[in-house]
Design a protein around this motif. Structure first.
Motif, PDB file in Angstrom:
ATOM      1  N   VAL B 280      14.592   0.094   5.156  1.00  0.00           N
ATOM      2  CA  VAL B 280      13.170  -0.189   5.287  1.00  0.00           C
ATOM      3  C   VAL B 280      12.463   0.423   4.077  1.00  0.00           C
ATOM      4  O   VAL B 280      12.654   1.605   3.793  1.00  0.00           O
ATOM      5  N   THR B 281      11.699  -0.385   3.367  1.00  0.00           N
ATOM      6  CA  THR B 281      10.987   0.089   2.177  1.00  0.00           C
ATOM      7  C   THR B 281       9.495   0.093   2.464  1.00  0.00           C
ATOM      8  O   THR B 281       8.959  -0.917   2.919  1.00  0.00           O
ATOM      9  N   VAL B 282       8.862   1.224   2.216  1.00  0.00           N
ATOM     10  CA  VAL B 282       7.454   1.365   2.575  1.00  0.00           C
ATOM     11  C   VAL B 282       6.643   1.764   1.354  1.00  0.00           C
ATOM     12  O   VAL B 282       6.896   2.812   0.749  1.00  0.00           O
ATOM     13  N   PRO B 283       5.660   0.949   0.952  1.00  0.00           N
ATOM     14  CA  PRO B 283       4.809   1.341  -0.172  1.00  0.00           C
ATOM     15  C   PRO B 283       4.047   2.619   0.158  1.00  0.00           C
ATOM     16  O   PRO B 283       3.580   2.793   1.288  1.00  0.00           O
ATOM     17  N   THR B 284       3.940   3.495  -0.834  1.00  0.00           N
ATOM     18  CA  THR B 284       3.220   4.756  -0.662  1.00  0.00           C
ATOM     19  C   THR B 284       1.810   4.534  -0.113  1.00  0.00           C
ATOM     20  O   THR B 284       1.358   5.254   0.775  1.00  0.00           O
ATOM     21  N   SER B 285       1.122   3.521  -0.623  1.00  0.00           N
ATOM     22  CA  SER B 285      -0.269   3.303  -0.203  1.00  0.00           C
ATOM     23  C   SER B 285      -0.361   2.902   1.271  1.00  0.00           C
ATOM     24  O   SER B 285      -1.356   3.193   1.927  1.00  0.00           O
ATOM     25  N   LEU B 287       1.403   4.154   3.631  1.00  0.00           N
ATOM     26  CA  LEU B 287       1.480   5.409   4.386  1.00  0.00           C
ATOM     27  C   LEU B 287       0.190   6.212   4.248  1.00  0.00           C
ATOM     28  O   LEU B 287      -0.358   6.701   5.229  1.00  0.00           O
ATOM     29  N   ILE B 288      -0.289   6.340   3.009  1.00  0.00           N
ATOM     30  CA  ILE B 288      -1.440   7.225   2.779  1.00  0.00           C
ATOM     31  C   ILE B 288      -2.755   6.559   3.196  1.00  0.00           C
ATOM     32  O   ILE B 288      -3.519   7.102   3.972  1.00  0.00           O
ATOM     33  N   PHE B 289      -2.993   5.367   2.663  1.00  0.00           N
ATOM     34  CA  PHE B 289      -4.328   4.790   2.833  1.00  0.00           C
ATOM     35  C   PHE B 289      -4.456   3.911   4.072  1.00  0.00           C
ATOM     36  O   PHE B 289      -5.541   3.738   4.608  1.00  0.00           O
ATOM     37  N   ASN B 291      -2.378   4.514   6.704  1.00  0.00           N
ATOM     38  CA  ASN B 291      -1.886   5.393   7.777  1.00  0.00           C
ATOM     39  C   ASN B 291      -0.912   4.685   8.718  1.00  0.00           C
ATOM     40  O   ASN B 291      -0.939   4.885   9.932  1.00  0.00           O
ATOM     41  N   LEU B 292      -0.054   3.826   8.160  1.00  0.00           N
ATOM     42  CA  LEU B 292       0.957   3.174   9.003  1.00  0.00           C
ATOM     43  C   LEU B 292       2.012   4.201   9.399  1.00  0.00           C
ATOM     44  O   LEU B 292       2.356   5.102   8.627  1.00  0.00           O
ATOM     45  N   LYS B 293       2.499   4.061  10.617  1.00  0.00           N
ATOM     46  CA  LYS B 293       3.508   4.981  11.142  1.00  0.00           C
ATOM     47  C   LYS B 293       4.841   4.244  11.231  1.00  0.00           C
ATOM     48  O   LYS B 293       4.923   3.190  11.857  1.00  0.00           O
ATOM     49  N   ILE B 294       5.848   4.780  10.587  1.00  0.00           N
ATOM     50  CA  ILE B 294       7.149   4.116  10.526  1.00  0.00           C
ATOM     51  C   ILE B 294       8.101   4.878  11.440  1.00  0.00           C
ATOM     52  O   ILE B 294       8.415   6.035  11.188  1.00  0.00           O
TER      53      ILE B 294
END
Lengths: 360, 360
Positions: B280-285, B287-289, B291-294
């Motif tokens: 699973v690849t998650v863009p930094t933005s 997560l930060i902006f 606020n997605l929870k993986i």
């Protein structure tokens, strides 16, 4: 790279108080501010302007600014690359400390001479005089260092919240972090030391590695490893230190993946930056079988959602107390007046390890 | 590919009751079981053996097994690729339904003739007679279909928990999922329909796409899109449907990333499989902006941690009720007796879209 022995990275602080300003009459000041009216490269779009304050309205204060940091997020905001977009013309700057020089007629909780910091995002602190609602400043002790006060509301708060809000850490627990020599990373190390939490700190290999290791250990780091060390380290296997419940990531890519491998089952990785410009990659099995939680943190958003919240005031109080006890020190800094703001902007943008904070 | 009109994928169910067994005396049965004593390819290491039960001890029941599914996780367990490792010799199989044929002297909550399902992981259900502690079975109504009962404790429970435990979903909210035609995906669609939640279902393009779309819409799917459709869809922009609070991922890689793009701020993506074998690849933005929870979900672990928990019993009750009301249907299946177990094992391993479940 702007690294000096035992100092970590420099932060640039603007020193409005050193810039040209005069008091015209009670509550009216002529001063200077750094404004921009379009997004672009900071040294092109940011201009110094003269302006005059009006006497403060009922709930307002006028704060003579003493010091205001240049954070990488300020640069990104001016470039138009930050999710928060100001209205033009905008005064740049989000953080800073100053002294109350005039109060509105309805203000009884502040008086002239009080030391305050701006605690609302987008305040526009790069000016000699800030007119601001009393609810958007926090009184701080005069004994608190100017640099500590000026830089309190971003990096120390980010470190504090990431350590508080994702895992229930107890003394003896372990936190792992990359970019450990960043401004936030240094705060993580010191707060953990104060709370009895052990830290494993990942840094990039470099010429003066030994100095950096000594510096970070001086702040309280339990272990300092390079990215290469991390791949083969046995500290988690030989019982030196418990496996981390929490990983803090401001790098992304392969480095974040290496940290993930060491996190205790059910632990969390919190991302707050992406210096490598690579995404966070998570193996399926880490999610399903180790139940790792992959989260992000953005201080600006937290502050907005918790503006007048008890948690926020407690946080400020605890951080200030740590600073007063010398458990938490402000960053290494260089103070510049408005005449030299372009040089400071340029250096904040080009210092290695800082420009990478632009994660878009 | 083993897809038939309106049926989705086949699941193989072993039918122990059709296999050779006899009652010798009260509580003593001679039957057959499928055992393995080393990890390896299932058709090589799994052997059929005769065995004889003892009369049940105090708290035990003997259950004559009626049907026991072959799940991809059973194959992985036999291969030694699953995190749960049995003790050898091991009887394979984790799920199944049967009828109580003998009870221990301390058992008063079950009687001969009751219909029960095994609810403890690693039970070893691929046998004609299962001797088991009364606490590790659940009584189910005789009116509940045999296939629904046999397959209740893995796929419907996985779907149910993922919809309950990560986001507070309300009627009118949206869930997006990939691998929507998987056994779990079909349960997600039906449970969501029952709860008034709308679903966006991602499937791979294929020759009989139109049939599959009709089938999934028949189960209650709101939208069915191919991976390619997802890249350009406007359904979230034109107001057709709210942005999803929750994404369910059993594919990984690019497909998971495309789902991420559509999740509402502060929403979650829950991974329960990795058919593409890509992380699973998650863009930094994100997560930060955003606020997605993986997160990840593993039914086996949840069941272990909640063995006698009220939540678990309520879940079984609600799912059984949905099945009795025809709101939730069991999978398309093929029933085979022990004489044909090797064929069933082989087919479960090689059916396209199934073998990918091996995520190690």
């Amino acid at each position: 790279m702007s690294h000096s022995i035992g100092k970590g990275l420099f932060s640039y602080l603007l020193s409005p108080i050193l810039s040209k300003h005069i008091r015209l009459m009670s509550g009216v000041f002529r001063g200077q501010k750094l404004v921009y009216s379009e997004f672009g490269e900071p040294i092109k779009v940011v201009q110094k302007e003269e302006y005059k304050t009006e006497p403060p309205h009922n709930n307002d204060l006028i704060v003579k600014m003493i010091a205001a940091p240049i954070n990488p997020a300020d640069i990104n905001t001016i470039q138009g690359k930050y999710p928060v977009k100001p209205q033009f013309p905008a005064v740049a700057g989000n953080e800073g400390v100053g002294e109350v020089v005039s109060v509105g007629t309805s203000v009884d909780s502040f008086k002239v001479g009080d030391r305050v910091i701006a605690i609302k995002s987008g305040t526009g602190t790069w000016r000699t005089h800030l007119t601001i609602d009393k609810d958007y400043v926090l009184k701080v002790p005069k004994e608190l260092g100017v640099v500590e006060a000026a830089t309190l509301s971003v990096n120390p708060c980010t470190a504090y919240r990431m350590l508080k809000d994702f895992e229930n850490l107890k003394p003896g627990d372990t936190v792992i972090q990359n970019g450990a020599n960043s401004a936030c990373g240094q705060n993580v190390i010191q707060i953990c030391r104060s709370w009895g939490i052990r830290t494993v700190n990942i840094v990039r290999n470099r010429d003066n590695l030994e100095e950096l290791v000594l510096f970070l250990k001086g702040l309280g780091a339990t272990h300092v490893l390079t990215e290469e060390d991390l791949r083969t380290t046995k500290i988690f296997k030989n019982g030196d230190i418990k496996k981390p419940k929490l990983a803090l990531n401001c790098v992304g890519g392969q480095n974040a993946l290496e940290m993930l491998r060491h996190i205790e089952n059910n632990g969390s990785m919190v991302t707050y930056g992406g210096m490598s410009r690579e995404p966070v990659t998570v193996p399926t099995s880490a999610l399903i079988f180790k139940n790792l939680k992959i989260r992000g943190f953005w201080m600006t958003q937290w502050s907005k959602e918790n503006e007048r919240n008890k948690d926020r005031l407690e946080m400020f109080e605890e951080l200030i107390s740590m600073m007063m006890n010398s458990e938490l020190q402000g960053p290494a800094y260089k103070m510049v007046d408005f005449d030299n703001f372009k040089e400071a902007l340029l250096n904040t943008m080009t210092v290695k390890g800082m420009i990478g904070k632009n994660i878009f």
